[in-house]
Design a protein around this motif. Structure first.
Motif, PDB file in Angstrom:
ATOM      1  N   HIS A  61      27.602  14.308 118.299  1.00  0.00           N
ATOM      2  CA  HIS A  61      28.101  14.871 117.062  1.00  0.00           C
ATOM      3  C   HIS A  61      29.302  15.544 117.320  1.00  0.00           C
ATOM      4  CE1 HIS A  61      28.130  16.901 113.315  1.00  0.00           C
ATOM      5  NE2 HIS A  61      27.321  16.143 112.893  1.00  0.00           N
ATOM      6  N   PRO A  62      30.171  15.292 116.458  1.00  0.00           N
ATOM      7  CA  PRO A  62      31.521  15.917 116.365  1.00  0.00           C
ATOM      8  C   PRO A  62      31.322  17.351 116.577  1.00  0.00           C
ATOM      9  CG  PRO A  62      31.537  14.053 114.645  1.00  0.00           C
ATOM     10  CD  PRO A  62      30.139  14.247 115.238  1.00  0.00           C
ATOM     11  N   MET A  63      30.581  18.112 116.014  1.00  0.00           N
ATOM     12  CA  MET A  63      30.481  19.401 115.874  1.00  0.00           C
ATOM     13  C   MET A  63      29.843  19.870 117.602  1.00  0.00           C
ATOM     14  SD  MET A  63      31.218  22.406 114.832  1.00  0.00           S
ATOM     15  CE  MET A  63      31.530  22.229 113.042  1.00  0.00           C
ATOM     16  N   SER A  64      29.114  19.196 117.928  1.00  0.00           N
ATOM     17  CA  SER A  64      28.694  19.524 119.282  1.00  0.00           C
ATOM     18  C   SER A  64      29.875  19.448 120.358  1.00  0.00           C
ATOM     19  CB  SER A  64      27.745  18.305 119.741  1.00  0.00           C
ATOM     20  OG  SER A  64      26.444  18.526 119.126  1.00  0.00           O
ATOM     21  N   ARG A  65      30.684  18.450 120.025  1.00  0.00           N
ATOM     22  CA  ARG A  65      31.822  18.338 120.960  1.00  0.00           C
ATOM     23  C   ARG A  65      32.962  19.386 120.588  1.00  0.00           C
ATOM     24  NH1 ARG A  65      31.283  12.667 119.700  1.00  0.00           N
ATOM     25  NH2 ARG A  65      32.581  12.835 118.096  1.00  0.00           N
ATOM     26  N   VAL A  66      32.946  19.683 119.597  1.00  0.00           N
ATOM     27  CA  VAL A  66      33.897  20.929 119.067  1.00  0.00           C
ATOM     28  C   VAL A  66      33.336  22.315 119.658  1.00  0.00           C
ATOM     29  CG1 VAL A  66      34.813  22.422 117.071  1.00  0.00           C
ATOM     30  CG2 VAL A  66      35.074  20.006 117.065  1.00  0.00           C
ATOM     31  N   LEU A  67      32.077  22.558 119.582  1.00  0.00           N
ATOM     32  CA  LEU A  67      31.426  23.701 120.112  1.00  0.00           C
ATOM     33  C   LEU A  67      31.584  23.698 121.696  1.00  0.00           C
ATOM     34  CD1 LEU A  67      28.285  23.968 117.980  1.00  0.00           C
ATOM     35  CD2 LEU A  67      30.158  25.576 117.869  1.00  0.00           C
ATOM     36  N   THR A  68      31.371  22.586 122.383  1.00  0.00           N
ATOM     37  CA  THR A  68      31.529  22.688 123.961  1.00  0.00           C
ATOM     38  C   THR A  68      32.788  22.713 124.104  1.00  0.00           C
ATOM     39  OG1 THR A  68      29.694  21.183 123.980  1.00  0.00           O
ATOM     40  CG2 THR A  68      31.165  21.077 125.623  1.00  0.00           C
ATOM     41  N   GLU A  69      34.025  22.174 123.383  1.00  0.00           N
ATOM     42  CA  GLU A  69      35.529  22.218 123.788  1.00  0.00           C
ATOM     43  C   GLU A  69      35.674  23.897 123.832  1.00  0.00           C
ATOM     44  OE1 GLU A  69      38.872  21.113 121.001  1.00  0.00           O
ATOM     45  OE2 GLU A  69      38.114  19.461 122.234  1.00  0.00           O
ATOM     46  N   GLY A  70      34.972  24.340 122.601  1.00  0.00           N
ATOM     47  CA  GLY A  70      35.334  25.981 122.583  1.00  0.00           C
ATOM     48  C   GLY A  70      34.813  26.735 123.478  1.00  0.00           C
ATOM     49  N   LEU A  71      33.647  26.369 124.135  1.00  0.00           N
ATOM     50  CA  LEU A  71      33.225  27.175 125.161  1.00  0.00           C
ATOM     51  C   LEU A  71      33.759  26.670 126.581  1.00  0.00           C
ATOM     52  CD1 LEU A  71      29.339  26.588 124.423  1.00  0.00           C
ATOM     53  CD2 LEU A  71      30.820  28.934 124.691  1.00  0.00           C
ATOM     54  N   THR A  72      34.546  25.537 126.799  1.00  0.00           N
ATOM     55  CA  THR A  72      34.960  25.100 127.899  1.00  0.00           C
ATOM     56  C   THR A  72      36.409  25.305 127.867  1.00  0.00           C
ATOM     57  OG1 THR A  72      35.264  22.972 127.319  1.00  0.00           O
ATOM     58  CG2 THR A  72      33.280  23.413 128.452  1.00  0.00           C
ATOM     59  N   ARG A  73      37.116  25.503 127.173  1.00  0.00           N
ATOM     60  CA  ARG A  73      38.586  25.509 127.068  1.00  0.00           C
ATOM     61  C   ARG A  73      38.977  27.324 127.142  1.00  0.00           C
ATOM     62  NH1 ARG A  73      41.998  22.020 122.378  1.00  0.00           N
ATOM     63  NH2 ARG A  73      41.967  20.272 123.791  1.00  0.00           N
ATOM     64  N   PRO A  74      40.081  27.444 127.947  1.00  0.00           N
ATOM     65  CA  PRO A  74      40.481  28.810 127.980  1.00  0.00           C
ATOM     66  C   PRO A  74      41.078  29.230 126.692  1.00  0.00           C
ATOM     67  CG  PRO A  74      41.842  27.655 129.253  1.00  0.00           C
ATOM     68  CD  PRO A  74      40.856  26.655 128.876  1.00  0.00           C
ATOM     69  N   PRO A  75      41.004  30.561 126.131  1.00  0.00           N
ATOM     70  CA  PRO A  75      41.679  30.801 124.973  1.00  0.00           C
ATOM     71  C   PRO A  75      43.157  30.664 125.077  1.00  0.00           C
ATOM     72  CG  PRO A  75      40.341  32.740 125.846  1.00  0.00           C
ATOM     73  CD  PRO A  75      40.379  31.583 126.759  1.00  0.00           C
ATOM     74  N   ALA A  76      43.757  30.341 123.997  1.00  0.00           N
ATOM     75  CA  ALA A  76      45.212  30.020 124.005  1.00  0.00           C
ATOM     76  C   ALA A  76      46.098  31.532 124.138  1.00  0.00           C
ATOM     77  CB  ALA A  76      45.659  29.231 122.560  1.00  0.00           C
ATOM     78  N   THR A  77      46.964  31.262 124.765  1.00  0.00           N
ATOM     79  CA  THR A  77      47.768  32.739 124.998  1.00  0.00           C
ATOM     80  C   THR A  77      49.003  32.408 124.369  1.00  0.00           C
ATOM     81  OG1 THR A  77      47.148  32.657 127.303  1.00  0.00           O
ATOM     82  CG2 THR A  77      49.009  33.942 126.881  1.00  0.00           C
ATOM     83  N   PRO A  78      49.355  33.197 123.235  1.00  0.00           N
ATOM     84  CA  PRO A  78      50.505  33.089 122.536  1.00  0.00           C
ATOM     85  C   PRO A  78      51.705  33.077 123.220  1.00  0.00           C
ATOM     86  CG  PRO A  78      49.117  35.144 121.971  1.00  0.00           C
ATOM     87  CD  PRO A  78      48.490  34.528 123.138  1.00  0.00           C
ATOM     88  N   ALA A  79      52.257  32.327 122.833  1.00  0.00           N
ATOM     89  CA  ALA A  79      54.079  32.233 123.658  1.00  0.00           C
ATOM     90  C   ALA A  79      54.729  33.258 123.115  1.00  0.00           C
ATOM     91  CB  ALA A  79      54.745  30.921 123.297  1.00  0.00           C
ATOM     92  N   ARG A  80      55.442  33.839 124.282  1.00  0.00           N
ATOM     93  CA  ARG A  80      56.251  35.265 123.995  1.00  0.00           C
ATOM     94  C   ARG A  80      57.654  34.772 123.693  1.00  0.00           C
ATOM     95  NH1 ARG A  80      54.461  40.302 126.912  1.00  0.00           N
ATOM     96  NH2 ARG A  80      56.322  40.974 125.606  1.00  0.00           N
ATOM     97  N   ARG A  81      58.126  35.233 122.739  1.00  0.00           N
ATOM     98  CA  ARG A  81      59.304  34.895 122.290  1.00  0.00           C
ATOM     99  C   ARG A  81      60.261  36.013 122.564  1.00  0.00           C
ATOM    100  NH1 ARG A  81      59.066  32.503 116.259  1.00  0.00           N
ATOM    101  NH2 ARG A  81      61.317  33.007 116.602  1.00  0.00           N
ATOM    102  N   ALA A  82      61.565  35.535 123.259  1.00  0.00           N
ATOM    103  CA  ALA A  82      62.246  36.655 123.832  1.00  0.00           C
ATOM    104  C   ALA A  82      63.144  36.966 122.526  1.00  0.00           C
ATOM    105  CB  ALA A  82      63.348  35.930 124.760  1.00  0.00           C
TER     106      ALA A  82
END
Length: 87
Positions: A61-82
């Motif tokens: 199911h697409p939601m199963s994939r989204v939840l799994t992706e949320g568990l396996t992907r590292p959190p996004a690190t905001p890009a620092r702007r100089a």
């Protein structure tokens, strides 16, 4: 984790009931779900509970994939702007 805490508005539950739902819609629901979690709730624990409860029988199911992706992907690190300094 109790499902009333893991899915307080039933958004994840309802996503599994929508016929023909796609990944983009599940990602949108996921964002709404994440914003609805009570302060102090561990999102990863809530994702694992929702996946075990709702997605155990529907791993494709697409939601199963989204939840799994949320568990396996590292959190996004905001890009620092100089800062640009004009002197």
């Amino acid at each position: 984790m109790d499902m009333t805490k893991a899915d307080p508005k039933g958004l994840i539950r309802e996503s599994y009931r929508i016929e023909g739902i796609g990944t983009p819609e599940c990602r949108s629901i996921f964002l709404d779900w994440a914003l609805s979690l009570a302060p102090g709730t561990d999102p990863a624990e809530a994702m694992r509970a929702a996946l075990a409860h709702y997605g155990a029988d529907t791993p494709d199911h697409p939601m199963s994939r989204v939840l799994t992706e949320g568990l396996t992907r590292p959190p996004a690190t905001p890009a620092r702007r100089a800062a640009r300094f004009e002197g």
